[in-house]
Design an enzyme around this catalytic site. Structure first.
Site, PDB file in Angstrom:
ATOM      1  N   CYS A 161      32.517  -5.971  49.130  1.00 14.68           N
ATOM      2  CA  CYS A 161      32.807  -4.533  49.004  1.00 14.68           C
ATOM      3  C   CYS A 161      33.509  -4.221  47.685  1.00 14.68           C
ATOM      4  O   CYS A 161      33.229  -3.190  47.060  1.00 14.68           O
ATOM      5  CB  CYS A 161      33.721  -4.052  50.134  1.00 14.68           C
ATOM      6  SG  CYS A 161      33.348  -4.727  51.751  1.00 14.68           S
ATOM      7  N   ASP A 162      34.434  -5.069  47.255  1.00 14.68           N
ATOM      8  CA  ASP A 162      35.339  -4.689  46.169  1.00 14.68           C
ATOM      9  C   ASP A 162      35.232  -5.524  44.904  1.00 14.68           C
ATOM     10  O   ASP A 162      35.845  -5.177  43.887  1.00 14.68           O
ATOM     11  CB  ASP A 162      36.802  -4.752  46.674  1.00 14.68           C
ATOM     12  CG  ASP A 162      37.030  -3.803  47.832  1.00 14.68           C
ATOM     13  OD1 ASP A 162      36.447  -2.705  47.804  1.00 14.68           O
ATOM     14  OD2 ASP A 162      37.762  -4.151  48.771  1.00 14.68           O
ATOM     15  N   CYS A 196      37.452  -8.234  51.374  1.00 13.70           N
ATOM     16  CA  CYS A 196      35.991  -8.144  51.310  1.00 13.70           C
ATOM     17  C   CYS A 196      35.523  -8.201  49.855  1.00 13.70           C
ATOM     18  O   CYS A 196      35.506  -7.179  49.168  1.00 13.70           O
ATOM     19  CB  CYS A 196      35.525  -6.857  51.987  1.00 13.70           C
ATOM     20  SG  CYS A 196      33.743  -6.646  51.928  1.00 13.70           S
TER      21      CYS A 196
END
Ligand code: NAP
Length: 306
Positions: free
Chosen positions: A137-138, A134
């Site tokens: 997300c990261d 992701c």
């Protein structure tokens, strides 16, 4: 075995949320059952630019709006990890990992697809420590660092471009010498100076140092030669597989494990419907997922209420 709902929708991605809007608005006692956060793949997608009405929208923003909408007409949101659907005729039992069950007249399966793993040494060990599925997300953890994206489809290219906001360089590793992604996405990629494409290579191992990713070993598919590329993160985007293990026994899957439905989104098991990326179809997009969800809910309504 009291019936708790008229319809339970498994999965709260775009298909499931659209189904919840239509089912609850039609007056059916409805629940959405999800094992993680609502939004499905949308929450892991930086930008959506092909959902009518939104020239561009952040994936998480669109997911949040859909979620608000999906519960606005009375649909309940339940947490649960489904392990099996038991078909008792007019009653369906949805078994959950915690040992409990939910009972309903109809089920709409909208579980989408799960990211495919590279299945190479180091992948599992460094997941969460540099290996991520992701970028949204990261990605921000890798500011001014070099990262690798594996895969040449739309997901890989779009997320690689997203990562260039943070990373100093994004290496895209593809196993052929051509991309699978749409031409328009490839064109955008060419204009991005932070992107470096490595063709005809496959990842064979992810290496770490002090508990974090420090490099990836790539094999040249023609010469079989290995090279080590120093990166701080690896983002595999090599496709997805349908999340259908809990309906294995119902004989409703095609050979690739996608659910077979008719044009009403009904499976051959009465009372079990499916919608979105999890079904056998040609175009997997947010817009087709929401359409499937609407049709499935409408079919449930007609079948239950005549
Ligand atoms: P995909 O289109 O199936 O692409 C997967 C990529 O990973 C391909 O380049 C494939 O290589 C590569 N790959 C597969 N297995 C591999 C392995 N073991 N090692 C190395 N590389 C491997 O998957 P996706 O990008 O996740 O897209 C899935 C679907 O969603 C597609 O239909 C796509 O169009 C759609 N989608 C659309 C949008 C959009 O419209 N904006 C955005 C995201 C996704 P090969 O090409 O050599 O097979």
């Amino acid at each position: 075995m009291d019936i708790q709902y008229e319809v339970v929708i498994i999965g709260a991605g775009p298909a499931g949320m659209a189904a919840a809007v239509y089912a609850s608005r039609a007056g059916l006692k409805t629940a959405m059952l999800e094992k993680s956060a609502p939004g499905g793949k949308l929450v892991k997608t930086n930008e959506i630019s092909n959902y009518p009405g939104f020239v561009t929208s952040g994936g998480p923003d669109l997911a949040f709006k859909m979620f608000e909408h999906s519960t606005a007409f009375g649909a309940e949101y339940l947490y649960g990890d489904v392990t099996r659907i038991h078909d008792h005729g007019n009653l369906k039992e949805i078994a959950l990992a915690d040992g409990s069950s939910v009972f309903t007249k109809a089920v709409i399966v909208a579980t989408g697809r799960d990211e495919r793993l590279l299945n190479i040494p180091g992948e599992q060990r460094y997941t969460g420590a540099g290996v991520s599925y992701c970028a949204v997300c990261d990605g921000a953890f890798f500011k001014n660092q070099e990262v690798a994206v594996i895969g040449g489809g739309n997901s890989a290219l779009e997320e690689a471009m997203y990562l260039t906001q943070f990373a100093s360089k994004v290496h895209i590793v593809i196993r052929r010498d051509v991309f699978r992604a749409d031409e328009i996405v490839q064109k955008q990629l060419e204009e991005n100076e932070k992107i470096h494409v490595i063709k005809k290579h496959v990842p064979v191992e992810i290496l770490g140092e002090n508990g974090k990713v420090c490099a990836i070993v790539l094999k040249n598919v023609e010469t079989q030669e290995d090279t080590t590329l120093a990166v701080n993160a690896v983002f595999p985007y090599i496709g997805q597989d349908p999340g259908t293990s809990f309906v294995d026994h119902l004989d409703i899957l095609d050979e690739q494990r996608y659910i077979l439905t008719d044009e009403r989104m009904a499976t051959k098991v009465p009372g079990i419907y499916a919608a979105g990326d999890v079904i056998h179809k040609t175009l997997r997009q947010v817009v087709t997922a929401t359409s499937d969800g609407a049709i499935a809910a409408q079919s449930v309504f007609h079948d239950l209420r005549g």
